[in-house]
Design a protein around this motif. Structure first.
Motif, PDB file in Angstrom:
ATOM      1  N   ASP A  53     -44.044   6.148  25.558  1.00  0.00           N
ATOM      2  CA  ASP A  53     -44.272   4.699  25.687  1.00  0.00           C
ATOM      3  C   ASP A  53     -44.002   3.953  24.388  1.00  0.00           C
ATOM      4  O   ASP A  53     -43.555   2.804  24.413  1.00  0.00           O
ATOM      5  CB  ASP A  53     -45.713   4.429  26.137  1.00  0.00           C
ATOM      6  N   ARG A  59     -38.466   1.641  24.938  1.00  0.00           N
ATOM      7  CA  ARG A  59     -38.587   0.175  25.009  1.00  0.00           C
ATOM      8  C   ARG A  59     -37.240  -0.458  25.368  1.00  0.00           C
ATOM      9  O   ARG A  59     -37.170  -1.404  26.139  1.00  0.00           O
ATOM     10  CB  ARG A  59     -39.120  -0.382  23.680  1.00  0.00           C
ATOM     11  N   LYS A  62     -36.566   0.148  29.050  1.00  0.00           N
ATOM     12  CA  LYS A  62     -37.428  -0.705  29.880  1.00  0.00           C
ATOM     13  C   LYS A  62     -36.854  -2.113  30.048  1.00  0.00           C
ATOM     14  O   LYS A  62     -37.108  -2.779  31.048  1.00  0.00           O
ATOM     15  CB  LYS A  62     -38.822  -0.837  29.251  1.00  0.00           C
ATOM     16  N   LYS A  66     -37.408  -5.009  32.957  1.00  0.00           N
ATOM     17  CA  LYS A  66     -38.500  -5.919  32.590  1.00  0.00           C
ATOM     18  C   LYS A  66     -38.508  -7.210  33.407  1.00  0.00           C
ATOM     19  O   LYS A  66     -39.551  -7.651  33.895  1.00  0.00           O
ATOM     20  CB  LYS A  66     -38.405  -6.277  31.099  1.00  0.00           C
ATOM     21  N   ARG A  70     -41.602  -6.247  35.128  1.00  0.00           N
ATOM     22  CA  ARG A  70     -42.612  -6.486  34.110  1.00  0.00           C
ATOM     23  C   ARG A  70     -43.353  -5.199  33.707  1.00  0.00           C
ATOM     24  O   ARG A  70     -42.771  -4.291  33.175  1.00  0.00           O
ATOM     25  CB  ARG A  70     -43.571  -7.588  34.573  1.00  0.00           C
ATOM     26  N   LEU A  71     -44.652  -5.112  34.000  1.00  0.00           N
ATOM     27  CA  LEU A  71     -45.450  -3.964  33.542  1.00  0.00           C
ATOM     28  C   LEU A  71     -45.038  -2.645  34.181  1.00  0.00           C
ATOM     29  O   LEU A  71     -45.382  -1.573  33.674  1.00  0.00           O
ATOM     30  CB  LEU A  71     -46.939  -4.218  33.819  1.00  0.00           C
ATOM     31  N   TYR A  72     -44.341  -2.697  35.297  1.00  0.00           N
ATOM     32  CA  TYR A  72     -43.927  -1.465  35.979  1.00  0.00           C
ATOM     33  C   TYR A  72     -42.598  -0.910  35.464  1.00  0.00           C
ATOM     34  O   TYR A  72     -42.148   0.143  35.911  1.00  0.00           O
ATOM     35  CB  TYR A  72     -43.831  -1.697  37.488  1.00  0.00           C
TER      36      TYR A  72
END
Length: 198
Positions: A53, A59, A62, A66, A70-72
């Motif tokens: 993470d 990052r 992701k 995003k 978003r958070l998933y």
């Protein structure tokens, strides 16, 4: 990381494997109810997740998800890392080698079935019967896994966009995996040895 990576990064140690695989289904102080080797597997699982993470490459990966998720976003990246691992010829030189690893993983987990939390006991027969670990190799396996993620998540209504992003950004995501995974493996092996020496 997802199931295949957690299994692979247990380095063929049965108790560590069980702890690594069931960790997400064991809450709070319940972890202390398990034998020491399984507890070590849970510690390793958490270290792997934290390293993943916080890594700059994760990052970066992701970012593709995003805007829509978003958070998933991280959950989708965890699954697709399994796809690239399943196709990584440095780790599994042939499909047969991958499948042998998967079968040995299921056999090892089966010996600890009675110790598993109930939710994992419910999932495990499906994992084994449909050979989930092996099928991360294929895009259809990733599509199914994304779908399962959407069904389980409280605030996700679909995963089709995620699957199209995975296909559209396949080469860029492969580059992320290629840079990230050797570093994760090195970190996990160091952590594994530290745990085994205490």
């Amino acid at each position: 990381m997802n199931f295949l990576a957690h299994a692979f990064l247990s380095f063929n140690e049965p108790g560590i494997l069980t702890g690594n695989m069931i960790n997400d289904y064991v809450k709070g102080k319940k972890k202390f109810d398990y034998p020491a080797a399984i507890q070590k597997g849970m510690v390793l699982h958490r270290a792997i997740d934290e390293f993943t993470d916080q890594h700059a490459v994760t990052r970066q990966a992701k970012q593709f998800f995003k805007a829509d998720y978003r958070l998933y976003a991280g959950a989708f990246v965890d699954v697709l890392y399994d796809h690239f691992l399943a196709n990584d010829t440095k780790e599994f030189s042939t499909e047969g080698e991958l499948n042998s690893f998967c079968q040995l993983t299921y056999a090892s987990l089966q010996t600890d079935f009675d110790l598993m939390p109930q939710k994992f006991q419910q999932i495990f027969p499906h994992m084994q019967q449909h050979n989930w670990l092996y099928h991360y190799r294929y895009k259809e396996g990733i599509e199914k896994s994304f779908g399962g993620l959407a069904r389980r998540a409280a605030y996700l209504s679909e995963s089709a966009i995620a699957f199209s992003i995975f296909n559209e950004q396949y080469d860029a995501l492969q580059i992320c995996y290629n840079e990230f995974f050797p570093q994760l493996k090195q970190f996990a092996f160091y952590t594994f040895n530290e745990l085994n020496n205490h």
